[in-house]
Design an enzyme around this catalytic site. Structure first.
Site, PDB file in Angstrom:
ATOM      1  N   GLU A 284       0.799  -1.222   0.000  1.00  0.00           N
ATOM      2  CA  GLU A 284       0.000   0.000   0.000  1.00  0.00           C
ATOM      3  C   GLU A 284       0.840   1.284   0.000  1.00  0.00           C
ATOM      4  OE1 GLU A 284      -2.934  -0.163   3.101  1.00  0.00           O
ATOM      5  OE2 GLU A 284      -3.904  -1.912   2.247  1.00  0.00           O
ATOM      6  N   GLU A 502      -5.759  -8.340   0.245  1.00  0.00           N
ATOM      7  CA  GLU A 502      -6.246  -8.195   1.628  1.00  0.00           C
ATOM      8  C   GLU A 502      -7.705  -7.785   1.580  1.00  0.00           C
ATOM      9  OE1 GLU A 502      -4.367  -5.554   4.444  1.00  0.00           O
ATOM     10  OE2 GLU A 502      -2.369  -6.062   3.707  1.00  0.00           O
TER      11      GLU A 502
END
Ligand code: NOJ
Length: 616
Positions: A284, A502
């Protein structure tokens, strides 16, 4: 406690600015006078000099050349005193139970969401499992030569920055319990584990010598995963930047980070490539280590590269060097090392709905997407930033050379989406154009408002724990989002595939429950799992999106960054005193779904869930 700290570097000692506010009298020169003193006449100290100190004006990097034990001790002193777990040697696994306590017929698992996919099957090579990150689960943060990361520093030194004032010192203690954890994964029939390597464990200062004990640890982790038949999905970097690199040059706001990261990445890849199924270079990058705001922690760490107290400049420098570091590793891996494993990076992004049918709200949606996944979309486009970022940000957005764009373009083998929730977007009342032209506008630079309620004010889904106010359970969003990414936003992704790397949920107030009986039937998380899994499968089976993998966050409860240990994301509960793990209902919901959708399980445990999977 005042947020000041003594920073010892290279044998020198830097004090926070306030500590320099002493008047000359406190050096013992002159008298203890309360009247304004004239420039003192120094007679006794030939080396006397004075200056005006200002930590946020730091511009000269501190060379990092001392990699001694003393220097490592200085770094840990900068963090403070670390808690040690009761279990602090590697534990051999105990036998797993043949049957786990699990939901029974009085409250069966959550029924299917999408009846059309109830009989859809996933291919044999579909990759699935659970995920974690080193800082959030390992604990043992100063053990066996590890250097401190900035995420060791923050909980200890940035007062009240962690909601519950917890630290990651011990967390789930995976550093010593990994053999037991791997045995559990095997027994539950989970084929793959997505975990991360701690850079500061391998290279304690971020540059300089490799830590033999750190490497020996990961050698054993990989060997143990292999022995248990669990596939390793490895992220090289998940926000835990070595503190020494902040001290030396401001970490991700300096181009120097690229070479240091690339060196580390090559080292890990060369050592472990044969064990790894999928590589992620970064987790991320949209959050740039969670630290673009207030980077670099007010006056707690030196502020280099003209970023002052952080904000947009830090954010876009950080993103820039991350993209360059990623692309350099990718091109080396494919073209020099000739690596064959798929490589990408994980993106934090969500489905965005317009608040109305107006053109302005449609543009707001586009801008949220551009400033989020588009920012890191170079690998799927022309290697550059979206035009909307360039025109809005001007000089705040660094530029790539043509050679750099060529390096970034195509530098990912698939798209990895950490897609947890959804948002509703609207144009700001003063209009997007006015906002985009005014860097002082409160909504600059995205210039879109986001909400978690529909236009009529109703919430978009059940909410999560107060420690995760951004997270709402919105399973209906993931299906159109996957189609949108594959078919509209990044059409090049379509042929390559998307991994949902995720997704997960934090049940509200779970940390206030103090008995297993209260904790284990985690209905909202179980419902979230079923809803997301069904909709991801619908995207694949009904909409034709090439989804190639799914990973649930998280293997067990862990340290949720600024929300600390009390915001729980685990499919297993972790007793923070005994360190015992217990699968929650959501774990069985997750496992049962994969059992129903066609993947062979090598589970030794009976995970069959009772009735309830049919839509009523
Ligand atoms: C995504 C991040 O990668 C992970 O570190 C975090 O704990 C989860 N989101 C939940 O917030």
């Amino acid at each position: 406690m005042a947020p000041s700290v003594t920073v010892k570097l290279g044998g020198a000692t830097l004090l926070a600015a306030s500590a320099f506010a002493a008047s000359p009298s406190s050096y013992g020169y002159g008298h203890n006078s309360t009247t304004a003193s004239p420039t003192p006449t120094i007679t006794s100290d030939a080396s006397y000099s004075s200056t005006t100190f200002n930590a946020s004006a730091a511009s000269t990097y501190l060379p990092l050349t001392d990699f001694s034990n003393e220097q490592l001790a200085f770094l840990w002193d900068q963090v403070g005193s670390i808690s040690t777990a009761a279990i602090h040697t590697t534990v051999s696994p105990t036998p797993e139970p043949s049957v786990y306590p699990k939901p029974g017929y009085l409250h069966p698992l959550v029924p299917a969401y999408v009846s059309e996919v109830e009989s859809a099957k996933l291919p044999e090579d579909f990759l699935w499992g659970v995920a974690s990150a080193a800082l959030q689960v390992e604990g043992a943060v100063d053990a066996e030569g590890k250097g401190p990361s900035v995420w060791d520093f923050i909980p200890h030194r940035w007062v009240n920055s962690i909601a519950d004032n917890s630290t990651a010192d011990v967390a789930a203690n995976q550093y010593y319990l990994y053999k037991q954890d791997n045995a559990r994964l095997k027994a539950l029939g989970i084929p793959a584990y997505s975990f991360t390597i701690s850079l500061a464990r391998v290279i304690p200062f971020g540059k300089g010598p490799v830590n033999e004990q750190g490497i020996a640890h990961y050698d054993d982790v990989f060997a143990n995963m292999e022995a248990n038949g669990i596939k390793s999905v490895v992220t090289l970097f998940h926000w835990d930047t070595p503190l020494a690199l902040f001290n030396s040059y401001g970490a991700w706001t300096s181009r120097d980070i690229v070479a240091d990261y690339v060196r580390y990445a090559k080292l890990i890849i060369e050592r472990y490539d044969k064990y790894v199924t999928v590589w992620y270079t970064f987790n991320e990058p949209q959050y740039c280590n969670w630290r673009f705001s207030n980077y670099p922690y007010g006056t707690l760490l030196p502020s280099y590269n003209g970023i002052g107290n952080g904000g947009l400049k830090a954010e876009f420098l950080c993103g820039h060097y991350t993209l360059l570091a990623h692309a350099e590793v990718y091109q080396w891996y494919k073209n020099v090392y000739k690596g064959t494993k798929p490589m990408s990076f994980k993106n934090s992004a969500n489905w965005i709905l317009p608040n109305s049918t107006s053109a302005a709200d449609a543009e707001a949606v586009t801008r949220v997407n551009d400033f989020n996944m588009g920012w890191f979309g170079g690998p799927w486009t022309d290697g550059d930033y979206p035009a909307s970022l360039r025109s809005t940000l001007g000089d705040l957005l660094p530029t790539f050379t043509q050679a750099e764009k060529d390096m970034i373009k195509g530098s990912a083998d698939f798209y990895a989406l950490d897609g947890y929730t959804a948002n509703v977007a609207a144009a700001p009342p003063n209009g997007i154009a006015a906002c985009a032209a005014n860097a002082s506008d409160p909504n600059y630079p995205t210039c879109a408002l986001t909400a978690t309620t529909y236009a009529d004010g109703f919430p978009i889904g059940p909410n999560s724990d107060p420690g995760a106010t951004w997270l709402w359970s919105t399973p209906g969003g993931i299906r159109p989002y996957l189609s949108f990414i594959a078919n509209k936003y990044f059409p090049k992704v379509a042929s390559k595939g998307i991994v949902v790397s995720e997704f997960g949920f934090s049940d509200p107030y779970e940390s206030s429950f103090d008995t297993l009986a209260q904790i284990l039937w985690d209905l909202r998380r179980a419902d979230y799992m079923q809803g997301y899994l069904d909709n991801i499968l619908a995207a694949r089976a009904l909409d034709g999106v090439n989804i190639t993998g799914i990973f649930a966050w998280a293997i067990y409860d862990n340290f949720e960054w600024n929300s600390g240990l009390s915001t729980k994301f685990g499919l297993q509960y972790v007793n923070l005193t005994s360190q015992e793990r217990h699968p929650k209902a959501s774990m069985f919901q997750f496992l049962n779904w994969f059992k129903l959708h066609g993947l062979d399980s090598t589970a030794t445990a009976n995970i069959t869930a009772p009735i309830g999977h049919k839509r009523m």
